[in-house]
Write a protein that holds these residues in place. Structure first.
Motif, PDB file in Angstrom:
ATOM      1  N   GLN A  60       2.866  14.444  -0.862  1.00 42.01           N
ATOM      2  CA  GLN A  60       1.680  14.309  -0.003  1.00 42.01           C
ATOM      3  C   GLN A  60       2.070  14.394   1.463  1.00 42.01           C
ATOM      4  O   GLN A  60       1.406  15.073   2.261  1.00 42.01           O
ATOM      5  CB  GLN A  60       1.010  12.960  -0.235  1.00 42.01           C
ATOM      6  CG  GLN A  60       0.228  12.849  -1.510  1.00 42.01           C
ATOM      7  CD  GLN A  60      -0.044  11.405  -1.859  1.00 42.01           C
ATOM      8  OE1 GLN A  60      -0.216  10.575  -0.992  1.00 42.01           O
ATOM      9  NE2 GLN A  60      -0.074  11.106  -3.139  1.00 42.01           N
ATOM     10  N   THR A  61       3.132  13.669   1.821  1.00 35.99           N
ATOM     11  CA  THR A  61       3.548  13.674   3.230  1.00 35.99           C
ATOM     12  C   THR A  61       3.913  15.084   3.667  1.00 35.99           C
ATOM     13  O   THR A  61       3.484  15.546   4.732  1.00 35.99           O
ATOM     14  CB  THR A  61       4.759  12.743   3.425  1.00 35.99           C
ATOM     15  OG1 THR A  61       4.512  11.526   2.734  1.00 35.99           O
ATOM     16  CG2 THR A  61       5.006  12.473   4.870  1.00 35.99           C
ATOM     17  N   PHE A  86       3.066  18.072   2.314  1.00 34.79           N
ATOM     18  CA  PHE A  86       1.952  19.024   2.349  1.00 34.79           C
ATOM     19  C   PHE A  86       0.991  18.722   3.488  1.00 34.79           C
ATOM     20  O   PHE A  86       0.494  19.639   4.141  1.00 34.79           O
ATOM     21  CB  PHE A  86       1.204  19.020   1.015  1.00 34.79           C
ATOM     22  CG  PHE A  86       1.963  19.689  -0.085  1.00 34.79           C
ATOM     23  CD1 PHE A  86       2.509  20.946   0.092  1.00 34.79           C
ATOM     24  CD2 PHE A  86       2.141  19.068  -1.311  1.00 34.79           C
ATOM     25  CE1 PHE A  86       3.219  21.575  -0.918  1.00 34.79           C
ATOM     26  CE2 PHE A  86       2.849  19.689  -2.330  1.00 34.79           C
ATOM     27  CZ  PHE A  86       3.387  20.936  -2.129  1.00 34.79           C
ATOM     28  N   SER A  87       0.726  17.428   3.734  1.00 36.70           N
ATOM     29  CA  SER A  87      -0.233  17.150   4.810  1.00 36.70           C
ATOM     30  C   SER A  87       0.394  17.448   6.169  1.00 36.70           C
ATOM     31  O   SER A  87      -0.301  17.939   7.066  1.00 36.70           O
ATOM     32  CB  SER A  87      -0.752  15.717   4.724  1.00 36.70           C
ATOM     33  OG  SER A  87       0.290  14.821   4.539  1.00 36.70           O
ATOM     34  N   MET A 125      -5.753  14.885   8.223  1.00 29.64           N
ATOM     35  CA  MET A 125      -4.317  14.957   7.968  1.00 29.64           C
ATOM     36  C   MET A 125      -3.573  13.922   8.810  1.00 29.64           C
ATOM     37  O   MET A 125      -2.572  13.360   8.383  1.00 29.64           O
ATOM     38  CB  MET A 125      -3.785  16.363   8.243  1.00 29.64           C
ATOM     39  CG  MET A 125      -4.273  17.376   7.242  1.00 29.64           C
ATOM     40  SD  MET A 125      -3.753  16.963   5.566  1.00 29.64           S
ATOM     41  CE  MET A 125      -5.256  17.170   4.653  1.00 29.64           C
ATOM     42  N   SER A 138       0.585   8.096   3.539  1.00 24.81           N
ATOM     43  CA  SER A 138       1.541   8.506   2.513  1.00 24.81           C
ATOM     44  C   SER A 138       2.951   8.088   2.879  1.00 24.81           C
ATOM     45  O   SER A 138       3.735   7.690   2.010  1.00 24.81           O
ATOM     46  CB  SER A 138       1.514  10.019   2.326  1.00 24.81           C
ATOM     47  OG  SER A 138       0.232  10.455   2.071  1.00 24.81           O
ATOM     48  N   SER A 198      -9.580  14.624   2.158  1.00 23.86           N
ATOM     49  CA  SER A 198      -8.730  15.823   2.157  1.00 23.86           C
ATOM     50  C   SER A 198      -9.453  16.984   1.498  1.00 23.86           C
ATOM     51  O   SER A 198      -9.378  18.120   1.978  1.00 23.86           O
ATOM     52  CB  SER A 198      -7.440  15.594   1.375  1.00 23.86           C
ATOM     53  OG  SER A 198      -6.796  14.459   1.756  1.00 23.86           O
ATOM     54  N   SER A 205      -2.338  18.585  -0.990  1.00 20.52           N
ATOM     55  CA  SER A 205      -2.259  17.174  -0.623  1.00 20.52           C
ATOM     56  C   SER A 205      -3.379  16.384  -1.314  1.00 20.52           C
ATOM     57  O   SER A 205      -3.158  15.272  -1.804  1.00 20.52           O
ATOM     58  CB  SER A 205      -2.332  17.081   0.891  1.00 20.52           C
ATOM     59  OG  SER A 205      -2.781  15.844   1.297  1.00 20.52           O
ATOM     60  N   SER A 233      -2.828  13.218  -3.910  1.00 15.92           N
ATOM     61  CA  SER A 233      -3.458  11.908  -3.667  1.00 15.92           C
ATOM     62  C   SER A 233      -4.278  11.489  -4.858  1.00 15.92           C
ATOM     63  O   SER A 233      -4.280  10.324  -5.246  1.00 15.92           O
ATOM     64  CB  SER A 233      -4.452  11.940  -2.524  1.00 15.92           C
ATOM     65  OG  SER A 233      -3.973  12.283  -1.359  1.00 15.92           O
TER      66      SER A 233
END
Lengths: 152, 152
Positions: A20-21, A23-24, A50, A57, A94, A134, A138
């Motif tokens: 997640q971290t 991709f965001s 984001m 994340s 998101s 992301s 999540s």
């Protein structure tokens, strides 16, 4: 049930959070590499969302790393509930940001080449794709934690 | 737990389903009253999704009406699971369609008055708002049914 892969405090959860971290952050970077995104509401929304997802994340991946390496899992249902609801709200945001970015980018590509040179637009598309990934991660985190909640 | 308001077979669920049907039909109508939506991917997506939500909500509102008036509630966990997953997927799709429509409408309003006369654009905005309401009601139905599932 403590070993359910993907729930808070497992190594699967740590990899979900790191995904997640990454991709965001990628979505934010692709969008912010030029400053033209200010003109479009959808892009500003993506940047805002984001900007919320990354610290969330990152914090939870630190918690996971702590749990994995110190072998001290979190067991409070209250904290889990807060994390599930937070994940859930952020996953909706998101998704909303990714969809509006995708819709706007598609429109920009169709309407007028002037508004969107190919180099810029492919960057917006990449940003939307990263936001979708992301969202998916999540949602997965939220579901795994929800599944584990009754056994706490 | 059979009387949990909002779960399948209660009058609250019937009103949620009727609300979904009404809002999604309104979104479809506002979008389709002219044929210009074919030019925009996001608007076609909204029309497709609303075309899925309307028969789904209508069928389930008939099931609810049957359960309420004949006093014969559905108790099969398998059917409930299918309904929960269906509601869930449709609520995500509705959110995605509503967000992309809202983003595109906002962009059309900003970029160029030529692409979007005020009369048309306010109709697109209304359509996006109706799709948001339909998303919210689907999500509520899905959550109520999920809450009831363990007690079946």
């Amino acid at each position: 049930m403590d070993e359910l892969p993907g729930a808070l405090g497992t190594s699967a959860s740590l990899s979900l959070r790191m995904g997640q971290t990454i991709f965001s952050s990628a979505a934010l970077l692709f969008m912010c590499l030029d400053v033209e995104f200010y003109s479009y509401t959808a892009f500003c929304f993506l940047v805002t969302v984001m900007g919320l997802v990354i610290p969330w994340s990152l914090t939870l991946s630190l918690v996971d790393a702590y749990s994995v390496f110190v072998k001290c899992p979190l067991r409070q249902p209250g904290i889990m509930l807060v994390i599930i609801i937070g994940d859930w709200v952020l996953s909706f945001l998101s998704l909303a940001a990714a969809c509006s970015t995708a819709g706007v980018t598609d429109l920009l590509l169709n309407i007028n080449r002037y508004h969107c040179p190919a180099r810029l637009c492919s960057r917006y598309q990449l940003s939307a794709a990263m936001a979708f990934l992301s969202w998916f991660l999540s949602l997965a985190s939220s579901l795994f934690n929800l599944w584990r909640l009754p056994s706490l």
